[in-house]
Every structure is written in C-alpha cells, then in structure tokens.
Design a protein around this motif. Structure first.
Motif, PDB file in Angstrom:
ATOM      1  N   VAL A  86      -1.788  -0.907  -6.361  1.00  0.00           N
ATOM      2  CA  VAL A  86      -1.164  -0.224  -5.226  1.00  0.00           C
ATOM      3  C   VAL A  86      -1.300  -1.081  -3.973  1.00  0.00           C
ATOM      4  N   GLU A  87      -2.538  -1.524  -3.705  1.00  0.00           N
ATOM      5  CA  GLU A  87      -2.789  -2.329  -2.516  1.00  0.00           C
ATOM      6  C   GLU A  87      -1.967  -3.611  -2.538  1.00  0.00           C
ATOM      7  N   ASN A  88      -1.995  -4.308  -3.665  1.00  0.00           N
ATOM      8  CA  ASN A  88      -1.260  -5.574  -3.764  1.00  0.00           C
ATOM      9  C   ASN A  88       0.234  -5.375  -3.539  1.00  0.00           C
ATOM     10  N   THR A  89       0.763  -4.308  -4.107  1.00  0.00           N
ATOM     11  CA  THR A  89       2.199  -4.038  -3.961  1.00  0.00           C
ATOM     12  C   THR A  89       2.549  -3.727  -2.520  1.00  0.00           C
ATOM     13  N   LEU A  90       1.742  -2.864  -1.886  1.00  0.00           N
ATOM     14  CA  LEU A  90       2.023  -2.487  -0.509  1.00  0.00           C
ATOM     15  C   LEU A  90       1.874  -3.672   0.446  1.00  0.00           C
ATOM     16  N   ARG A  91       0.870  -4.503   0.209  1.00  0.00           N
ATOM     17  CA  ARG A  91       0.703  -5.683   1.065  1.00  0.00           C
ATOM     18  C   ARG A  91       1.870  -6.651   0.891  1.00  0.00           C
ATOM     19  N   SER A  92       2.371  -6.744  -0.324  1.00  0.00           N
ATOM     20  CA  SER A  92       3.525  -7.627  -0.568  1.00  0.00           C
ATOM     21  C   SER A  92       4.772  -7.114   0.144  1.00  0.00           C
ATOM     22  N   LEU A  93       4.780  -5.822   0.464  1.00  0.00           N
ATOM     23  CA  LEU A  93       5.902  -5.223   1.187  1.00  0.00           C
ATOM     24  C   LEU A  93       5.676  -5.230   2.698  1.00  0.00           C
ATOM     25  N   GLY A  94       4.588  -5.888   3.137  1.00  0.00           N
ATOM     26  CA  GLY A  94       4.316  -6.004   4.567  1.00  0.00           C
ATOM     27  C   GLY A  94       3.547  -4.843   5.165  1.00  0.00           C
ATOM     28  N   LEU A  95       2.933  -4.000   4.311  1.00  0.00           N
ATOM     29  CA  LEU A  95       2.210  -2.823   4.799  1.00  0.00           C
ATOM     30  C   LEU A  95       0.698  -3.080   4.863  1.00  0.00           C
ATOM     31  N   ASN A  96       0.338  -4.224   5.427  1.00  0.00           N
ATOM     32  CA  ASN A  96      -1.079  -4.608   5.524  1.00  0.00           C
ATOM     33  C   ASN A  96      -1.883  -3.630   6.374  1.00  0.00           C
ATOM     34  N   TRP A 177      -4.489   7.762   2.843  1.00  0.00           N
ATOM     35  CA  TRP A 177      -4.401   7.672   1.384  1.00  0.00           C
ATOM     36  C   TRP A 177      -3.135   8.357   0.869  1.00  0.00           C
ATOM     37  N   THR A 178      -2.812   9.473   1.475  1.00  0.00           N
ATOM     38  CA  THR A 178      -1.572  10.177   1.101  1.00  0.00           C
ATOM     39  C   THR A 178      -0.357   9.314   1.401  1.00  0.00           C
ATOM     40  N   ASP A 179      -0.379   8.646   2.562  1.00  0.00           N
ATOM     41  CA  ASP A 179       0.728   7.738   2.906  1.00  0.00           C
ATOM     42  C   ASP A 179       0.860   6.621   1.883  1.00  0.00           C
ATOM     43  N   VAL A 180      -0.316   6.048   1.516  1.00  0.00           N
ATOM     44  CA  VAL A 180      -0.319   4.934   0.561  1.00  0.00           C
ATOM     45  C   VAL A 180       0.230   5.377  -0.788  1.00  0.00           C
ATOM     46  N   THR A 181      -0.337   6.444  -1.317  1.00  0.00           N
ATOM     47  CA  THR A 181       0.075   6.880  -2.659  1.00  0.00           C
ATOM     48  C   THR A 181       1.517   7.377  -2.676  1.00  0.00           C
ATOM     49  N   THR A 182       1.938   8.019  -1.582  1.00  0.00           N
ATOM     50  CA  THR A 182       3.319   8.512  -1.509  1.00  0.00           C
ATOM     51  C   THR A 182       4.302   7.359  -1.532  1.00  0.00           C
ATOM     52  N   ARG A 183       3.998   6.352  -0.725  1.00  0.00           N
ATOM     53  CA  ARG A 183       4.903   5.196  -0.684  1.00  0.00           C
ATOM     54  C   ARG A 183       4.899   4.455  -2.014  1.00  0.00           C
ATOM     55  N   TYR A 184       3.706   4.314  -2.583  1.00  0.00           N
ATOM     56  CA  TYR A 184       3.620   3.587  -3.854  1.00  0.00           C
ATOM     57  C   TYR A 184       4.311   4.356  -4.971  1.00  0.00           C
ATOM     58  N   ASN A 185       4.076   5.647  -5.036  1.00  0.00           N
ATOM     59  CA  ASN A 185       4.638   6.453  -6.116  1.00  0.00           C
ATOM     60  C   ASN A 185       6.157   6.555  -6.055  1.00  0.00           C
ATOM     61  N   LYS A 186       6.743   6.215  -4.915  1.00  0.00           N
ATOM     62  CA  LYS A 186       8.203   6.217  -4.788  1.00  0.00           C
ATOM     63  C   LYS A 186       8.840   4.952  -5.360  1.00  0.00           C
ATOM     64  N   ILE A 187       7.980   3.918  -5.618  1.00  0.00           N
ATOM     65  CA  ILE A 187       8.508   2.668  -6.176  1.00  0.00           C
ATOM     66  C   ILE A 187       8.956   2.937  -7.613  1.00  0.00           C
ATOM     67  N   PRO A 188      10.147   2.540  -7.977  1.00  0.00           N
ATOM     68  CA  PRO A 188      10.670   2.831  -9.322  1.00  0.00           C
ATOM     69  C   PRO A 188       9.782   2.265 -10.434  1.00  0.00           C
ATOM     70  N   LEU A 189       9.569   3.070 -11.456  1.00  0.00           N
ATOM     71  CA  LEU A 189       8.905   2.682 -12.702  1.00  0.00           C
ATOM     72  C   LEU A 189       7.387   2.478 -12.597  1.00  0.00           C
ATOM     73  N   VAL A 190       6.765   2.812 -11.452  1.00  0.00           N
ATOM     74  CA  VAL A 190       5.314   2.647 -11.347  1.00  0.00           C
ATOM     75  C   VAL A 190       4.624   3.909 -11.858  1.00  0.00           C
ATOM     76  N   LYS A 191       3.374   3.748 -12.324  1.00  0.00           N
ATOM     77  CA  LYS A 191       2.587   4.890 -12.770  1.00  0.00           C
ATOM     78  C   LYS A 191       1.960   5.548 -11.544  1.00  0.00           C
ATOM     79  N   PRO A 192       2.185   6.836 -11.321  1.00  0.00           N
ATOM     80  CA  PRO A 192       1.660   7.516 -10.130  1.00  0.00           C
ATOM     81  C   PRO A 192       0.128   7.447 -10.047  1.00  0.00           C
ATOM     82  N   ILE A 193      -0.394   7.358  -8.827  1.00  0.00           N
ATOM     83  CA  ILE A 193      -1.837   7.298  -8.569  1.00  0.00           C
ATOM     84  C   ILE A 193      -2.331   8.668  -8.113  1.00  0.00           C
ATOM     85  N   GLN A 194      -3.438   9.131  -8.707  1.00  0.00           N
ATOM     86  CA  GLN A 194      -3.988  10.446  -8.369  1.00  0.00           C
ATOM     87  C   GLN A 194      -5.510  10.357  -8.156  1.00  0.00           C
TER      88      GLN A 194
END
Length: 243
Positions: A86-96, A177-194
C-alpha cells in the motif's frame, strides 16, 4: 675488608628477607582487595529491584517523550507488513505526505501509551520472589526482560489498547489510515486492506518497550559505570563472578 664484606652480606640477606615478607603481605592484602563479597539475600533482592526500577522507568520515560518512538529506528513504527505494498503504491503516485502522516500518527500514539507502563512494571517488580530475583540476577543477559515479557505483556496490552485507540483518533491516525486504505482499495485489481490499526500499534508499542528494557539490562550487566549505587556495584559485581 672482611668486616665490610660480612656487613654487606648481612645487609643483603636482610633486604631479601624483608622483600620476601613484604611480597607475602602484598599478596595476601591484594587477595583481600580482589575478593568479591557475597551479598545477602536482602541485598540481592533490593539491588536487583533497584536496577529494574531504574531501567524500566528510564525506558518508559525515553519512549513516552516526543519522538521517543519516531526518532528511534530500533522501535519506530512503520506501515504494517501487509500494508507495505500500500505504502509503496501510494508513494509511487506522489502521496508521500499522506504516508508520512500515517507513520507520524502511529508513533505519536505509541508515545502516549508508553506513559502508562511505569505502574505495571512497578507491580511486577514488587511481586518478585527471591527465586525470581536469583534466576534473573544469575541468569541469561536478557533474563529480566523475559521476566517482564512473561508477567506484564497481557497487562500492558489491556492498558495500552484504549490509550492507543484514543490517541490514534486524537492525532488523526484513524483518518489518515482510512484515507490511505480508501485510496489504495480503489486501485483496480488490488486486494483490499483491513488492518486492525489499534491492535497493530499496541503490539508494536509493547515490543518497542521491551527493546529498550533489554538495552538497559545489558548495560547494567556489562558496564560497571552503569551501576550507580554501592548496592548495585556489590550485587552486579558478585553476579559477574558467577558467569
């Protein structure tokens, strides 16, 4: 000449005899100086408990200070393992900044919880039997740390969890954390984080506390300078001879 030679011989014999006597006294005296006095059971109990109280108080104070967790790479709380992607994906999208906010808030929550540790350790120290004291003092380098893990972990979890839950809400960790997981879980084909964020930070805060206690235990066992009172010097000096 014969009288002079005889006098010289007598003087030499006397000096050699005196040196030998002095050496014998010096050896005996040195043996007394080097002798380690065995502490009484009361001294052993008081000395060990004093050391443990110093060590646990210092560890709790250091970790509960601002940046106590965040500024210490040995205990700093990062993203959960299952959320590294999740972290790696979000950072790659500029959400450091979003990721950094999560890490900051998790560590602030742990710092808040560490303030609650002292009375739990004090209670564990008070209930020690002499057998506990002997096993710790003459045991392995981490014997005291293991004792605390065994006797305080569940109590620490009970005490830490509500504090951390309140803290992560106060410092915004839940929102981040809600912002992070919400944004990540919206990415197509990823496994949701809980991830159970409160449980995760609680476990990490307790583990970090034991890391600090282990360091303090090792210090007083290995460094004579860390034994700040005559009682500690006597008790741990004796323990060192039994290794």
């Amino acid at each position: 000449m014969k009288k002079i030679a005889l006098a010289a011989a007598i003087t030499t014999t006397f000096l050699l005899s005196s040196c030998e006597t002095l050496n014998q006294y010096a050896g005996a005296y040195g043996g007394v100086l080097n002798q380690v006095v065995t502490p009484t059971q009361t001294e052993m109990s008081m000395g060990l408990k004093q050391a443990l109280e110093f060590g646990t108080n210092y560890s709790a104070d250091r970790l509960s200070a601002k940046d106590g967790f965040l500024g210490n790479m040995a205990v700093k709380i990062l993203f959960p393992d299952e959320a590294k992607k999740v972290e790696n994906t979000l950072r790659s999208l500029g959400l450091n900044q979003l990721c950094d906010n999560v890490i900051l808030s998790l560590n602030r929550a742990a710092e808040d919880a560490a303030k609650e540790a002292k009375p739990i350790f004090v209670a564990a120290i008070k209930q020690m039997t002499f057998q506990d004291v002997s096993n710790i003092l003459l045991g392995q380098q981490d014997a005291a740390t293991n004792y605390f893990k065994r006797t305080t972990s569940s109590l620490l979890a009970q005490k830490f969890r509500p504090v951390i839950e309140s803290s992560i809400n106060k410092v915004g960790a839940t929102r981040y954390w809600t912002d992070v997981t919400t944004r990540y879980n919206k990415i197509p084909l990823v496994k949701p984080i809980q991830t159970d964020l409160t449980g995760y930070v609680t476990d990490k805060a307790i583990a970090g506390l034991f890391v600090e206690i282990a360091q303090e235990e090792l210090k007083i066992r290995q460094q004579a300078a860390a034994r700040s009172t005559p009682l500690l010097q006597k008790v741990f000096g004796y323990a060192a001879t039994k290794k």
